[in-house]
Design a protein around this motif. Sequence first.
Motif, PDB file in Angstrom:
ATOM      1  N   GLY A 142     135.186  58.819 -13.792  1.00  0.00           N
ATOM      2  CA  GLY A 142     136.545  58.956 -13.250  1.00  0.00           C
ATOM      3  C   GLY A 142     137.259  60.228 -13.654  1.00  0.00           C
ATOM      4  N   THR A 143     138.577  60.124 -13.827  1.00  0.00           N
ATOM      5  CA  THR A 143     139.399  61.287 -14.181  1.00  0.00           C
ATOM      6  C   THR A 143     139.581  61.438 -15.688  1.00  0.00           C
ATOM      7  OG1 THR A 143     141.409  59.970 -13.999  1.00  0.00           O
ATOM      8  CG2 THR A 143     140.685  61.169 -12.015  1.00  0.00           C
ATOM      9  N   GLY A 144     139.141  60.475 -16.477  1.00  0.00           N
ATOM     10  CA  GLY A 144     139.219  60.559 -17.927  1.00  0.00           C
ATOM     11  C   GLY A 144     140.441  59.921 -18.543  1.00  0.00           C
ATOM     12  N   VAL A 145     141.288  59.307 -17.728  1.00  0.00           N
ATOM     13  CA  VAL A 145     142.510  58.699 -18.256  1.00  0.00           C
ATOM     14  C   VAL A 145     142.159  57.492 -19.130  1.00  0.00           C
ATOM     15  CG1 VAL A 145     144.669  57.538 -17.662  1.00  0.00           C
ATOM     16  CG2 VAL A 145     143.922  59.526 -16.348  1.00  0.00           C
ATOM     17  N   LEU A 146     141.297  56.614 -18.643  1.00  0.00           N
ATOM     18  CA  LEU A 146     140.918  55.430 -19.418  1.00  0.00           C
ATOM     19  C   LEU A 146     140.203  55.838 -20.705  1.00  0.00           C
ATOM     20  CD1 LEU A 146     140.667  52.421 -19.868  1.00  0.00           C
ATOM     21  CD2 LEU A 146     138.675  52.404 -18.357  1.00  0.00           C
TER      22      LEU A 146
END
Length: 185
Positions: A142-146
């Motif tokens: 994903g985008t790395g937020v989690l």
Amino acid sequence: MNNTFQIGDRVQLLDEPLEGKVIAIDDTSITFLSSDGFELEVASADLIRLPDNAAREHLSGTVNPSLKEGDSPKRKNPTQSRKKKGQDPPVVVDLHAEKLFPQKNFPDAYELLDRQIEEARRMLEFALRKRIQHLVFIHGVGTGVLKSELETLLRRYPEISFNQADYRTFGQGALEVFIPQSAFS
């Protein structure tokens, strides 16, 4: 040890127990064939040259008398040597939305992230209560937020350590958590 490399040299990555044989050298990088059969291209500063078998025997002071000249010693499987006797496999926690919400009724992004972090916190507390020493949180790429939020959560527990999980086993989107015996109260 001199780190000028030649094709055929045995090398090891500085930061990982991954070794292989040099197969190509150019101005900025070295390509080596790992013992797993993967070709990896890295900067020469990230490698060290390993001594050949004769030099290793001389350095260690041991020679296996059962080996005939020209034979090489049998090596253990590296994954087996890392495992301790009786060590349990890690508890794997998949934080993907479809695992947390099997009915496909996904909440909005903020609620989903909140639920994922709450699930991670719940499982971490469970592991501490049940004396589980090894967890893997699968967060996805994903985008790395989690991943970022998960790392923030894990830093709140100074007694535990975590790092990127083995990509061959879990892919690139997973964090491996180790809880030492001293953390259990």
